[in-house]
Scaffold this motif. Sequence first.
Motif, PDB file in Angstrom:
ATOM      1  N   THR A  24       0.828  -1.210   0.000  1.00 24.60           N
ATOM      2  CA  THR A  24       0.000   0.000   0.000  1.00 24.60           C
ATOM      3  C   THR A  24       0.856   1.251   0.000  1.00 24.60           C
ATOM      4  O   THR A  24       0.605   2.204  -0.746  1.00 24.60           O
ATOM      5  N   TYR A  27       2.526   1.658  -3.413  1.00 24.49           N
ATOM      6  CA  TYR A  27       1.569   2.114  -4.421  1.00 24.49           C
ATOM      7  C   TYR A  27       1.281   3.606  -4.256  1.00 24.49           C
ATOM      8  O   TYR A  27       1.222   4.363  -5.234  1.00 24.49           O
ATOM      9  N   GLU A  67       0.317   1.942 -12.654  1.00 28.82           N
ATOM     10  CA  GLU A  67      -0.768   2.080 -11.690  1.00 28.82           C
ATOM     11  C   GLU A  67      -2.077   1.543 -12.258  1.00 28.82           C
ATOM     12  O   GLU A  67      -2.840   0.858 -11.572  1.00 28.82           O
ATOM     13  N   GLN A  70      -2.477  -2.107 -12.149  1.00 25.53           N
ATOM     14  CA  GLN A  70      -2.893  -2.584 -10.827  1.00 25.53           C
ATOM     15  C   GLN A  70      -4.351  -2.268 -10.551  1.00 25.53           C
ATOM     16  O   GLN A  70      -5.073  -3.060  -9.944  1.00 25.53           O
ATOM     17  N   ASN A  71      -4.777  -1.070 -10.983  1.00 26.52           N
ATOM     18  CA  ASN A  71      -6.156  -0.640 -10.729  1.00 26.52           C
ATOM     19  C   ASN A  71      -6.674   0.099 -11.951  1.00 26.52           C
ATOM     20  O   ASN A  71      -6.453   1.302 -12.102  1.00 26.52           O
ATOM     21  N   ARG A  73      -9.329   1.349 -12.737  1.00 21.96           N
ATOM     22  CA  ARG A  73     -10.326   2.396 -12.497  1.00 21.96           C
ATOM     23  C   ARG A  73      -9.744   3.581 -11.720  1.00 21.96           C
ATOM     24  O   ARG A  73     -10.480   4.399 -11.174  1.00 21.96           O
ATOM     25  N   ASN A  74      -8.438   3.690 -11.686  1.00 26.25           N
ATOM     26  CA  ASN A  74      -7.772   4.744 -10.916  1.00 26.25           C
ATOM     27  C   ASN A  74      -7.832   6.066 -11.683  1.00 26.25           C
ATOM     28  O   ASN A  74      -7.050   6.313 -12.602  1.00 26.25           O
TER      29      ASN A  74
END
Length: 223
Positions: A24, A27, A67, A70-71, A73-74
């Motif tokens: 966390t 990131y 990023e 990894q996600n 929807r960021n």
Amino acid sequence: MVIPQHIRNLLKSLLCICLFSAVTVLYAQEKVDALKLYRTGRSLDSAGRGDEARTAYSDAINVCLAELKQNPRNMDSYTVYTWSLFRLHRYRETINICNEALKLASDVRIIETLGEAYFYVNDYKESLRQMERYIDMAPTGERASVAYFYAGDIYRLTKRYQKADIAYSAAVHLEPSNSLWWYRLGLAREQSGNKQSAKDAFQRALSIRKDYKEAADGLARLQ
């Protein structure tokens, strides 16, 4: 020494918590780094160090892509991604990625970037639509003055001078220290025949930037 099962389970849980916390933090650092790289690019651009600025923007894009892997929807990552693409003058790609992001959420940061990108590919109709969309959603937003300025430019370039006057006036109301915007307001007023108000706008531009030749020329035309 034999470690009891409940102790081993506790240790495993603690290890998982530590690993999760480390990931966390890493990131979060990546997100900050992307924005930091973008801001570094802006600073380098302002200093006339274009090649280094382009490298910083490209690095920011790479961080954002990692990023988004990894996600997906960021929206923060999409925002810095599109800002960096725009600064690299990759306008068509900016448009594509902005539209991709807006399928996930109506983020005002991306809407405004999309409006600017459409402007630079001469799609004034779509640029104006996005700028108006931004203003409707964020009338006091960070980029509201910029959105009004682009709307003013579009109206002026398409010879709708009274609407240009209104849009530019809103822009300088929100950001009164921008000499370019006062100059463009003067042009719109001059074209619509409002001689005195055009002179006032040119004079304001000159009061901010005393060596503004174009504003001085505009003032001279109206004497």
